[in-house]
Design a protein around this motif. Structure first.
Motif, short mmCIF file in Angstrom:
data_model
loop_
_atom_site.label_atom_id
_atom_site.label_comp_id
_atom_site.label_asym_id
_atom_site.label_seq_id
_atom_site.Cartn_x
_atom_site.Cartn_y
_atom_site.Cartn_z
N LYS A 225 0.87 -1.11 0.03
CA LYS A 225 0.04 0.02 -0.13
C LYS A 225 0.79 1.35 0.03
O LYS A 225 0.57 2.25 -0.45
CB LYS A 225 -0.95 -0.06 0.90
N ALA A 226 2.00 1.11 0.84
CA ALA A 226 2.94 2.26 0.89
C ALA A 226 3.58 2.62 -0.58
O ALA A 226 3.73 3.86 -1.01
CB ALA A 226 4.11 2.03 1.95
N GLN A 227 3.78 1.75 -1.39
CA GLN A 227 4.44 1.80 -2.64
C GLN A 227 3.34 2.30 -3.34
O GLN A 227 3.62 2.93 -4.38
CB GLN A 227 4.76 0.40 -2.99
N LEU A 228 2.08 1.81 -3.31
CA LEU A 228 1.04 2.46 -4.23
C LEU A 228 0.73 3.99 -4.15
O LEU A 228 0.79 4.40 -5.02
CB LEU A 228 -0.44 1.39 -3.96
N MET A 229 0.82 4.16 -2.73
CA MET A 229 0.50 5.66 -2.45
C MET A 229 1.79 6.47 -2.97
O MET A 229 1.62 7.52 -3.39
CB MET A 229 0.50 5.65 -1.11
N MET A 230 3.00 6.02 -2.84
CA MET A 230 4.43 6.45 -3.19
C MET A 230 4.45 6.80 -4.65
O MET A 230 4.50 8.17 -5.31
CB MET A 230 5.47 5.62 -2.63
N ALA A 231 3.86 5.75 -5.56
CA ALA A 231 3.67 5.71 -7.08
C ALA A 231 2.72 6.86 -7.34
O ALA A 231 3.16 7.48 -8.17
CB ALA A 231 3.59 4.59 -7.55
N LEU A 232 1.56 6.87 -6.65
CA LEU A 232 0.59 7.84 -7.10
C LEU A 232 1.07 9.17 -6.78
O LEU A 232 0.80 10.17 -7.54
CB LEU A 232 -0.69 7.49 -6.65
N LYS A 233 1.80 9.28 -5.69
CA LYS A 233 2.24 10.70 -5.33
C LYS A 233 3.37 11.33 -6.42
O LYS A 233 3.12 12.38 -6.81
CB LYS A 233 2.87 10.63 -3.95
N MET A 234 4.06 10.52 -6.57
CA MET A 234 4.88 10.68 -7.53
C MET A 234 4.48 10.94 -8.92
O MET A 234 4.84 12.02 -9.73
CB MET A 234 6.23 9.68 -7.92
N THR A 235 3.44 10.39 -9.51
CA THR A 235 2.63 10.47 -10.67
C THR A 235 2.35 12.01 -10.46
O THR A 235 2.12 12.94 -11.44
CB THR A 235 1.55 9.58 -10.73
#
Lengths: 197, 123, 179
Positions: free
Chosen positions: B92-102
């Motif tokens: 989940k943390a990776q998903l949030m991180m990826a969406l934030k970077m996007t």
């Protein structure tokens, strides 16, 4: 210091037997969990790793209750053990490549405002420092320790702590300026950062 | 940028660092997780007591055996669930991180487009 | 019937793999030189697993709804201490995979020091290429993400409304345009 639902047993006569009881030890964990968890979280910026290492610290405490002399000793022991465990864990190869991933652990807190963005970026920058500098900065600014207290926690000379602190702050200043710029809108206009370089 | 002098700290940066590094709340289940692990550790001293039971005869031996099996299976299950939860939180943390970077990269692109548009209009 | 199902599954897999780009092997070399790296690999299985841990609270519900439509997220990010660590070839290795008609450029800005490119796949995939002197980031999202999804995310992550739709690219090129 976090306020728990129950008061932790006060070290003194018979406190260890109380601490060995479920309720007593749970109260100790409740009282100190914020400190231990926060050290680990700021070190790795990863909730799962912070939780695992934080729990390991309290398990180690449970096994070593006999060596704790006083409330102050209990707190400093937990702080020291948490910091050393973070450093040791980071030095293991498995975590070394791992970047601090959990920028967004609490999306509710994801910010549009400058202060929160600044904090978010500073946290990331701290978590990218070399491990000893990172520990020094966390102990200085999260735990509000003086240099001599940090030296005692990390078992290193005060001069070395100063040196780590000076280097860490220098890097943070430089990187923060590069990422965030210095103008009031810099954080909100993060996209402009490249142009300011 | 002036170099950091520990005798004359940069107050603005120090204040920002204090704010950024404020203590965070541990997850709600943190205490329960520690206590569950402490209990599994706590089984060790009781081993002699259990061995005494196992050494006795009759239904108590069976009861002790059943209890031991239940504790072991319960412990294994709890550990599996804990690991799964940790893996899930990490994903989940990776998903949030990826969406934030996007989001950050899209915002940068938008700012650049707007900046170029302004330049064109100015010309 | 079974043949048809297999064919459907194969074609679905084909559509998704077409949205996924291959990160060049040279990126491993970049990772060694970088002072900070980000490496996110969320394949369909991991992504689905991750969404189960998103709550239905207001803040996470929208992310969950959108994430459920995604089939994969792959991010590679590098930050370097000094300039010139990555080369044009590293970028062209990515761009060469986006030349087919299924990919449309919706944003392309280029100046001397910064490049931002956003590509949309016909079937909904997204690719962002962002290059600065000391930073290189590639984001590849597979699945059904479209501009309205991005707009919906805006409240969560500060993602702006993306202007332009596939085929109507907002191309803004600077002076040193290569093509």
């Amino acid at each position: 210091m976090g306020v728990g639902q129950a008061v932790a047993p006060i070290p003194g006569t018979g406190w260890r037997s109380e601490a060995r009881e479920d309720a007593g030890f749970a109260a100790i964990v409740r009282t100190h969990q914020r400190m231990v968890y926060s050290i680990c979280w700021h070190f790795f910026r990863n909730r799962a790793i912070a939780e695992e290492i934080g729990q390991d610290v309290f398990l180690q405490l449970y096994r070593n209750l006999d060596s704790i002399d006083s409330p102050a000793h209990l707190e400093s022991w937990l702080r020291q053990t948490a910091t050393h465990r973070c450093i040791d864990n980071y030095r293991k190869k498995s975590n070394r490549q791992e970047i601090p991933m959990e920028g967004l652990a609490e999306p509710a807190a994801l910010p549009q405002v400058r202060d929160t963005m600044l904090s978010d970026n500073l946290q990331r920058l701290v978590a990218s420092l070399p491990e000893t500098q990172r520990a020094v900065v966390i102990l200085r600014y999260q735990e509000d320790l003086d240099v001599n207290e940090i030296a005692a926690t990390l078992q290193m000379p005060e001069r070395t702590v100063w040196s780590h602190l000076r280097r860490a702050i220098g890097v943070l200043q430089e990187k923060a300026a590069r990422r965030l710029g210095s103008g009031p809108d810099a954080a909100n206009q993060g996209a402009n950062q490249g142009k300011e370089r | 940028m002036e170099p950091f002098d520990p005798m004359e700290p940069n107050e603005e940066l120090e204040s920002s660092l204090r704010q950024a590094l404020e203590r965070k709340d541990a997850p709600e289940w943190f205490v329960d997780g520690v206590m569950a692990r402490v209990k599994s550790e706590g089984m060790k001293p009781r081993r002699n007591w259990l061995a005494g039971w196992l050494g006795s005869s009759g239904w108590m031996r069976w009861a002790a055996a059943v209890a031991t099996v239940a504790i072991v299976f319960g412990g294994v299950r709890w550990e599996q669930e804990r690991r799964q939860r940790l893996q899930g939180e990490a994903a989940k943390a990776q998903l949030m991180m990826a969406l934030k970077m996007t989001g950050e990269k899209l915002r940068m692109a938008q700012v650049r487009v707007q900046s170029l548009e302004r330049d064109e209009q100015a010309q | 019937m079974m043949f048809r199902s297999v064919l459907l599954m194969l074609s679905a897999a084909g559509l998704l793999s077409a949205q996924q780009i291959k990160f060049p092997a040279a990126f491993e070399r970049l990772a060694e030189k970088a002072s900070e790296t980000v490496n996110v690999t969320l394949d369909p299985q991991t992504l689905s697993f991750a969404t189960k841990f998103l709550s239905d609270k207001k803040e996470e519900a929208e992310v969950k709804r959108i994430a459920q439509k995604l089939k994969g997220i792959y991010v590679r990010g590098f930050e370097f201490e000094k300039e010139g660590e990555y080369t044009d070839k590293d970028l062209s290795d990515i761009r060469s995979q986006l030349k087919g008609p299924e990919w449309s450029v919706i944003v392309s800005t280029r100046s001397k020091r910064e490049i931002s490119e956003i590509y949309l796949h016909r079937d909904g995939g997204l690719l962002i290429l962002s290059a600065e002197p000391k930073e290189l980031t590639i984001v590849n999202i597979m699945g059904n993400i479209d501009p309205s999804d991005l707009t919906n995310l805006s409240g969560q992550f500060g993602i702006p409304k993306v202007q332009g739709t596939p085929g109507k690219g907002a191309r803004k090129d600077g002076k040193d345009e290569e093509e």
